[in-house]
Enzyme design. Structure first.
Site, mmCIF file in Angstrom:
data_model
loop_
_atom_site.group_PDB
_atom_site.id
_atom_site.type_symbol
_atom_site.label_atom_id
_atom_site.label_comp_id
_atom_site.label_asym_id
_atom_site.label_seq_id
_atom_site.Cartn_x
_atom_site.Cartn_y
_atom_site.Cartn_z
ATOM 1 N N HIS A 180 0.843 -1.199 0.000
ATOM 2 C CA HIS A 180 0.000 0.000 0.000
ATOM 3 C C HIS A 180 0.877 1.248 0.000
ATOM 4 C CE1 HIS A 180 -3.306 -2.729 1.732
ATOM 5 N NE2 HIS A 180 -3.564 -2.476 0.459
ATOM 6 N N GLU A 183 1.704 3.778 3.108
ATOM 7 C CA GLU A 183 2.242 3.223 4.359
ATOM 8 C C GLU A 183 3.769 3.285 4.337
ATOM 9 O OE1 GLU A 183 0.302 -0.631 4.339
ATOM 10 O OE2 GLU A 183 -1.686 0.297 4.328
ATOM 11 N N ARG A 238 -3.381 4.810 -1.853
ATOM 12 C CA ARG A 238 -3.232 3.448 -1.306
ATOM 13 C C ARG A 238 -2.935 2.400 -2.389
ATOM 14 N NH1 ARG A 238 -5.585 -0.176 2.716
ATOM 15 N NH2 ARG A 238 -6.578 -1.984 1.762
ATOM 16 N N HIS A 308 2.801 -3.870 6.664
ATOM 17 C CA HIS A 308 1.853 -2.775 6.440
ATOM 18 C C HIS A 308 1.901 -1.800 7.624
ATOM 19 C CE1 HIS A 308 -0.819 -4.575 3.202
ATOM 20 N NE2 HIS A 308 -0.010 -5.590 3.500
ATOM 21 N N GLU A 382 1.101 -5.112 10.987
ATOM 22 C CA GLU A 382 0.747 -3.692 10.901
ATOM 23 C C GLU A 382 1.616 -2.961 11.914
ATOM 24 O OE1 GLU A 382 -1.643 -2.223 8.999
ATOM 25 O OE2 GLU A 382 -2.948 -3.861 8.349
HETATM 26 N N1 ARG Z 1 -4.955 -3.415 6.553
HETATM 27 C C1 ARG Z 1 -4.615 -4.352 5.525
HETATM 28 C C2 ARG Z 1 -5.556 -4.257 4.362
HETATM 29 O O1 ARG Z 1 -6.581 -3.624 4.447
HETATM 30 C C3 ARG Z 1 -4.540 -5.756 6.027
HETATM 31 C C4 ARG Z 1 -5.844 -6.335 6.454
HETATM 32 C C5 ARG Z 1 -5.715 -7.790 6.737
HETATM 33 N N2 ARG Z 1 -5.647 -8.486 5.502
HETATM 34 C C6 ARG Z 1 -4.811 -9.444 5.295
HETATM 35 N N3 ARG Z 1 -4.799 -10.031 4.150
HETATM 36 N N4 ARG Z 1 -4.017 -9.805 6.236
HETATM 37 O O2 ARG Z 1 -5.262 -4.792 3.339
HETATM 38 ZN ZN ZN Z 2 -1.758 -1.861 4.139
#
Ligand code: ARG
Ligand code: ZN
Length: 420
Positions: A180, A183, A238, A308, A382
């Protein structure tokens, strides 16, 4: 004297009147009821605003804390609208322009070998120079692989890091950053990780063990077009920058473009949405390049990490369904231990768990796809923070964010090496 008086009057007037800021701001809106959720969804779908958290309006429910970027020219409008519907808000960031300026200052002013280099954010062009330099300076440990190119034909370079020990059966680990675009702490982490690996090989026992038993593949910027766009044009972008059905709405969410319950609930088939899934699984060259590389290395790759921000969470599959993966308990144990270490060393709390139950349903993610390919230790981290600065984390906070993530990666990797 007269001028002074008028001046003082004007200053006071400005304080009294209902004038809104002349800056772009980020508002935090705690949503408590269903009705409020509907209103917040509506406001955050207006095209001038950019939703920071959650990733899409449809994830806003009673109990969600919404973070919304609002450009100056829209502030009055949005604030009035919130007040009219009895939605309270606080200003999270009241001058995003200044923070953005801080993040882009001195991008290439100090040498790539200096420690301070890693406490700044760097442009795409600078990161390409850095990749080159790493390979030149460490020919025994770094190889650069070209695994494909982006929609706009930017190269997708992977650094292959290896220790100097020759072992017969070498496994591998993968880390990607920058899926993204906005980020920025994510690419900063990949740079941090590579630098740490090269400097602390044979000094820190964990990284030495990792590099001696595995090849580590690092993709520092998986979405170069989007990343570049956040530097030149729109800091809040994004998605990638591909043009398909709708020429007015550009970009696909690369973390919805993989073949894992592709484009079901939690992704969007509409090209204008932030969580647009693309035309078909792996329709995007960036996702296809990563998927092709992992498919051709699936017998050796045992660990997958996707980096992320923001939210401070250590996540594992599935995001694409509420089903539990067969080794759920084992994965909980791994991230729980990592979270405990972060807590102990850095006094910071990270949530952990399966993505769907910890954040929201998000089909088409790279981690779920990698898991289904057979990489049973697959994670999405994250990084910092929880919304104090969100995507605009100041350079002075890069080192803490990266050290926390590094500790988590090492903790998980070492446990997996020891058990497999
Ligand atoms: N915040 C990220 C997103 O919106 C990760 C959300 C969790 N998704 C994942 N595939 N782990 O893409
Ligand atoms: Zn992300």
């Amino acid at each position: 004297m007269k001028a002074l008086l008028i001046c003082a009057l004007l200053v006071n007037f400005a304080k009294l009147c209902n004038c809104t800021s002349t800056h772009d701001q980020v508002l935090s809106i705690p949503v408590t009821t269903k009705e409020q959720a509907a209103i917040a969804r509506n406001i955050s779908s207006q095209n001038e605003t950019v939703l920071w958290s959650p990733a899409a309006p449809e994830h806003i429910r009673a109990g969600t804390e919404v973070h919304l970027f609002v450009p100056a020219n829209n502030l009055r409008n949005v604030m009035d609208n919130l007040q009219r519907h009895n939605l309270k808000y606080t200003v999270l960031l009241d001058n995003t322009e200044e923070l953005i300026e801080m993040q882009t200052r001195n991008d290439s002013s100090d040498p790539r070998s200096s420690a301070s280099y890693y406490e700044r954010y760097h442009s795409l062009e600078e990161i390409y120079f850095w990749i080159n330099e790493m390979a030149q300076d460490h020919p025994d440990m770094v190889k650069v692989l070209l695994i494909g190119s982006s929609f706009e034909k930017n190269p997708l370079y992977v650094l292959k890091l290896s220790g100097r020990q020759e072992r017969a059966e070498k496994r591998a680990m993968w880390i990607d950053c920058g899926i993204h675009a906005r980020e920025w702490i994510s690419p900063a982490f990949c740079l941090w990780f590579v630098q740490y690996s090269l400097n602390f090989y044979n000094q820190n026992s964990d990284i030495t063990e990792m590099l001696d038993s595995m090849d580590i593949y690092v993709l520092p910027v998986m979405n170069p077009d989007g990343y570049q766009y956040t530097w030149t044009t729109n800091r809040m972008w994004r998605k990638n920058r591909s043009v398909s059905q709708d020429i007015n709405c550009i970009g696909t969410d690369l973390n919805r473009n993989f073949d894992a319950n592709w484009c079901t609930v939690g992704a969007s088939p509409r090209p204008c949405d932030e969580i647009y899934c693309g035309l078909f699984p792996e329709s995007e060259p960036e996702a296809a390049a990563v998927a092709n590389f992992l498919r051709s290395h699936k017998d050796v790759v045992k660990l997958y990490f996707s980096i992320h921000s923001y939210g401070q969470m250590l996540l594992f599959p599935y995001a694409c369904s509420n089903e539990q993966v067969p080794n759920h308990a084992e994965l909980v144990e791994l991230v729980q231990e990592a979270a405990m270490k972060i807590k102990r060393h850095y006094k910071n709390n990270y949530k952990y768990g399966a993505s769907a139950e910890t954040i929201y349903l998000a089909p088409g993610g790279s981690d779920d796809w990698a898991y289904n390919l057979g990489i049973l230790y697959s994670f999405t981290f994250e990084l910092e923070d929880r919304g104090r600065y969100g995507f605009l984390l100041p350079p002075s906070l890069i080192s803490k964010a990266c050290n926390e993530a590094l500790l988590a990666v090492k903790s998980v990797a070492i446990s997996v090496i020891q058990k497999t």
